[in-house]
Structure formats: C-alpha cells, structure tokens
Design a protein around this motif. Structure first.
Motif, PDB file in Angstrom:
ATOM      1  N   LEU A 126      11.535   8.824  -3.422  1.00  0.00           N
ATOM      2  CA  LEU A 126      11.864   9.288  -4.591  1.00  0.00           C
ATOM      3  C   LEU A 126      11.931   8.219  -5.852  1.00  0.00           C
ATOM      4  N   SER A 127      12.403   7.266  -5.483  1.00  0.00           N
ATOM      5  CA  SER A 127      12.228   6.073  -6.493  1.00  0.00           C
ATOM      6  C   SER A 127      10.988   5.848  -6.942  1.00  0.00           C
ATOM      7  N   MET A 128      10.042   5.580  -5.871  1.00  0.00           N
ATOM      8  CA  MET A 128       8.604   5.170  -6.351  1.00  0.00           C
ATOM      9  C   MET A 128       7.832   6.380  -6.835  1.00  0.00           C
ATOM     10  N   ILE A 129       8.269   7.643  -6.603  1.00  0.00           N
ATOM     11  CA  ILE A 129       7.561   8.567  -7.078  1.00  0.00           C
ATOM     12  C   ILE A 129       8.067   8.756  -8.659  1.00  0.00           C
ATOM     13  N   ILE A 130       9.438   8.460  -8.955  1.00  0.00           N
ATOM     14  CA  ILE A 130       9.801   8.390 -10.200  1.00  0.00           C
ATOM     15  C   ILE A 130       9.272   7.229 -10.987  1.00  0.00           C
ATOM     16  N   ILE A 131       8.943   6.257 -10.489  1.00  0.00           N
ATOM     17  CA  ILE A 131       8.305   4.975 -11.262  1.00  0.00           C
ATOM     18  C   ILE A 131       6.976   5.431 -11.569  1.00  0.00           C
ATOM     19  N   ILE A 173       0.948  -1.234   0.020  1.00  0.00           N
ATOM     20  CA  ILE A 173       0.117   0.116  -0.093  1.00  0.00           C
ATOM     21  C   ILE A 173       0.876   1.222   0.061  1.00  0.00           C
ATOM     22  N   VAL A 174       2.012   1.181   0.803  1.00  0.00           N
ATOM     23  CA  VAL A 174       2.950   2.407   0.900  1.00  0.00           C
ATOM     24  C   VAL A 174       3.441   2.640  -0.289  1.00  0.00           C
ATOM     25  N   LEU A 175       3.854   1.573  -1.103  1.00  0.00           N
ATOM     26  CA  LEU A 175       4.650   1.725  -2.337  1.00  0.00           C
ATOM     27  C   LEU A 175       3.498   2.097  -3.425  1.00  0.00           C
ATOM     28  N   PHE A 176       2.294   1.854  -3.439  1.00  0.00           N
ATOM     29  CA  PHE A 176       1.432   2.245  -4.467  1.00  0.00           C
ATOM     30  C   PHE A 176       0.839   3.689  -4.150  1.00  0.00           C
ATOM     31  N   LEU A 177       0.875   3.914  -2.738  1.00  0.00           N
ATOM     32  CA  LEU A 177       0.681   5.482  -2.617  1.00  0.00           C
ATOM     33  C   LEU A 177       1.821   6.514  -2.889  1.00  0.00           C
ATOM     34  N   LEU A 178       2.952   5.834  -2.934  1.00  0.00           N
ATOM     35  CA  LEU A 178       4.055   6.750  -3.643  1.00  0.00           C
ATOM     36  C   LEU A 178       4.089   6.781  -4.976  1.00  0.00           C
ATOM     37  N   MET A 179       3.801   5.511  -5.747  1.00  0.00           N
ATOM     38  CA  MET A 179       3.748   5.557  -7.165  1.00  0.00           C
ATOM     39  C   MET A 179       2.779   6.446  -7.609  1.00  0.00           C
ATOM     40  N   THR A 213       1.441   9.158  -6.079  1.00  0.00           N
ATOM     41  CA  THR A 213       2.020  10.423  -6.089  1.00  0.00           C
ATOM     42  C   THR A 213       2.703  10.808  -7.174  1.00  0.00           C
ATOM     43  N   GLY A 214       3.842  10.169  -7.621  1.00  0.00           N
ATOM     44  CA  GLY A 214       4.532  10.501  -8.846  1.00  0.00           C
ATOM     45  C   GLY A 214       3.460  10.490 -10.094  1.00  0.00           C
ATOM     46  N   PHE A 215       2.510   9.606  -9.983  1.00  0.00           N
ATOM     47  CA  PHE A 215       1.688   9.635 -11.108  1.00  0.00           C
ATOM     48  C   PHE A 215       0.789  10.723 -11.380  1.00  0.00           C
ATOM     49  N   ILE A 216       0.306  11.320 -10.190  1.00  0.00           N
ATOM     50  CA  ILE A 216      -0.566  12.671 -10.073  1.00  0.00           C
ATOM     51  C   ILE A 216       0.467  13.814 -10.335  1.00  0.00           C
ATOM     52  N   CYS A 217       1.444  13.746  -9.951  1.00  0.00           N
ATOM     53  CA  CYS A 217       2.422  14.811  -9.976  1.00  0.00           C
ATOM     54  C   CYS A 217       2.733  15.060 -11.562  1.00  0.00           C
ATOM     55  N   ARG A 218       2.843  14.037 -12.321  1.00  0.00           N
ATOM     56  CA  ARG A 218       3.199  14.156 -13.822  1.00  0.00           C
ATOM     57  C   ARG A 218       1.868  14.655 -14.413  1.00  0.00           C
ATOM     58  N   LYS A 219       0.675  14.190 -14.108  1.00  0.00           N
ATOM     59  CA  LYS A 219      -0.421  14.438 -14.685  1.00  0.00           C
ATOM     60  C   LYS A 219      -0.941  15.904 -14.410  1.00  0.00           C
ATOM     61  N   ILE A 220      -0.557  16.652 -13.141  1.00  0.00           N
ATOM     62  CA  ILE A 220      -0.731  18.047 -12.874  1.00  0.00           C
ATOM     63  C   ILE A 220       0.395  18.830 -13.476  1.00  0.00           C
ATOM     64  N   GLY A 221       1.400  18.232 -13.943  1.00  0.00           N
ATOM     65  CA  GLY A 221       2.470  19.224 -14.421  1.00  0.00           C
ATOM     66  C   GLY A 221       3.729  19.357 -13.519  1.00  0.00           C
ATOM     67  N   LEU A 222       3.503  18.920 -12.300  1.00  0.00           N
ATOM     68  CA  LEU A 222       4.542  19.317 -11.536  1.00  0.00           C
ATOM     69  C   LEU A 222       5.941  18.450 -11.770  1.00  0.00           C
TER      70      LEU A 222
END
Length: 300
Positions: free
Chosen positions: A206-211, A8-14, A16-25
């Motif tokens: 950071l790794s999971m956010i990048i993934i 669950i932790v891994l997927f929440l971090l991923m 976060t990265g997914f959402i950040c890319r979608k909203i342009g961060l």
C-alpha cells in the motif's frame, strides 16, 4: 541480485499506483485515506507481528545490548540529520522532512530481505531489535519534525495536550505491546497471529502504491535535476553508512552485528515518511521524490 529483485518489486508496486492514478482508480482523497490505513492499521500490525511468538528470541541481556546499540545509532543519526538539514539551503518547513528522510530508512522492505539472505535467521533477530527504537522514534520524533512547521515556515504553536496526543498514538501502543509480548513470551493464538500478519503485510504494498500515485505529479527531469535531493542522497546512502561503520568498528562492533548495522544505515528513504507527510500536512511530493531517487540510486 537480492537488492535488484527488491528494487524491481518496489518499482512494480509504484508503477501500479502510478497507473491507478492515471486511469482514475485513485485520487488525492483516496490516497490520503489509504495513507491513514497504513499509518493507523497496517504499520502498527506490522510492528505488533514482530513481537508475537518470535521463532528465535534473544536473551534479555543480549537484546538489551543490541537495543542500546540501536538507540546510540539513532541518536548519532538524528544529530547528523539535524546538522545536515541546517546546512542545506532549504526552507524551514522542509528541514524536518529532510531530517525524517535521513533517519527513517526502508529497513523493513529493503533491509530485512538483504539481512536474511546474507546473514540468516540469527541476524534477523538482531535486526528486529532495531525496530523497537525505530518505531518509537517514527511515531514521536518523526511526526514532530514532519508536522512541526506551518506553510509559512514558522514553528506551529503546539499545546501540551496536542503533543501528548501525537505521542500517544496507535503506533506507540503497538510498540509497547510488541515489546511486552516479546519479553514475556506470552503465546498468542494462531488466529490472532495470522490476522495481525495479514494486516501487517498490507503496509509495504500500500505504501509503494501511494508513492506511485504521488509520482504522477513529478517529472523525471525534475527528479534528476533537484541538486538538493541528489546531495541528500549521496550523504544518506554513502557518507552516513561509511562514517557509521568506521565509528562502530572503533567501538569494537564486528561480525554479523556490524553487517546488520551497515544495512540498516544504507537503505533508501522509507515509505512511511510519505504516509506521515500526507497524514500530518507535510510536503508528501518532496518525500515521494526522496523515496524514488534514493531507491534508484541505492542500486548503484
């Protein structure tokens, strides 16, 4: 429950990265820079932290025995990974990626919490001994197989100086310093220890956010319909750990050490493979798919 919590932790971090890319961060350039931060700062700090002021260090002879066992495990795993990648009908430029994914699993973020909860602190010291060959290999063999092919699938011609530059990187220096500190038991001031710990703690999130960022280009249907990755996942998560445990048992390995080896062999693909692929020109999309798929399937 421990495994499920980590998932669950891994997927929440991923996510976060997914959402950040979608909203342009995040964008491709920012993601690559963050990968460089993980490869050259956060992960070396994580390696270094394992050797600084260890709470319950192993004796020299015991550490040597476990180190030799870990090296043996990785030698066999490398052989299996190379053989499997040659049998799998993938392009030559992707063989190294499949090899890296099979060898370098997520022992830090997934394996260590499980080992700690099941076997306790003493087993964690055993697990730390596995980090030495793991980190040396990922910054040498890992970089070689991930960066070893050009886009056309042909071997890149690499000069002796380029090979030396790849081997003599910040990760290897961190490994050497960590081993020296661990073996000599030199006390490191708490201000340095805390700084290294804080930097090392950046590696996993950071790794999971990048993934998660890289998964924005992958469709779920595409992920679940990739039969090569599905076959790889079955071999990596089931066949290799099962065969490895049987082999270790025949060699007389039992008890907590056998359990530690099993968890080390059975964890999903490590996120550092994605970071290295981005830094050294590998197919980071393929590796991101490998991380996501094996992480989901490891719950099963």
């Amino acid at each position: 429950m421990i495994l499920l919590k980590q998932m669950i932790v891994l997927f929440l971090l991923m996510a976060t990265g997914f959402i950040c890319r979608k909203i342009g961060l995040l964008n491709e350039e920012a993601s690559k820079k963050l990968s460089g931060l993980v490869v050259n700062v956060a992960n070396p700090a994580l390696i270094l932290s394992s050797g600084i002021n260890p709470v319950s260090p192993l004796g020299g002879l015991e550490l040597l025995k476990i180190f030799c066992l870990a090296v043996s495990v990785y030698i066999v795993t490398i052989f299996v990974a190379v053989l499997f990648s040659c049998l799998l009908p993938v392009s030559k430029k992707d063989r190294g990626l499949y090899q890296a994914m099979m060898i370098f699993s997520n022992i830090g973020f997934m394996g260590f919490p499980l080992i700690s909860a099941i076997y306790g602190e003493h087993a964690m010291v055993m697990a730390t001994a596995f980090l030495i060959p793991y980190n040396i290999l990922i910054y040498t063999f890992g970089i070689h197989v991930i960066a070893g092919k050009s886009e056309g699938g042909k071997e890149k011609k690499t000069s002796a100086m380029e090979i030396i530059k790849k081997i003599l990187n910040v990760g290897i220096f961190a490994c050497i310093l960590s081993i020296v500190l661990y073996m000599t038991q030199v006390h490191v001031p708490s201000v340095i220890e805390d700084t290294v710990d804080y930097l090392g703690s950046l590696a996993a999130p950071l790794s999971m956010i990048i993934i998660g960022d890289s998964l924005t280009t992958i469709k779920i249907k595409e992920l679940l319909s990739d039969w090569k990755l599905l076959l790889f996942s079955v071999v990596s998560l089931l066949v290799v750990p099962a065969a490895g445990i049987l082999l270790l048992k025949t060699c007389g390995i039992t008890g907590e050490l056998l359990g530690v080896c099993m968890i080390m062999l059975a964890t999903p693909v490590g996120s550092m493979n994605v970071m290295l692929a981005q830094q050294y020109g590998g197919d980071s999309k393929l590796v991101s798919k490998g991380v996501a798929l094996t992480t989901v399937l490891s719950v099963v």
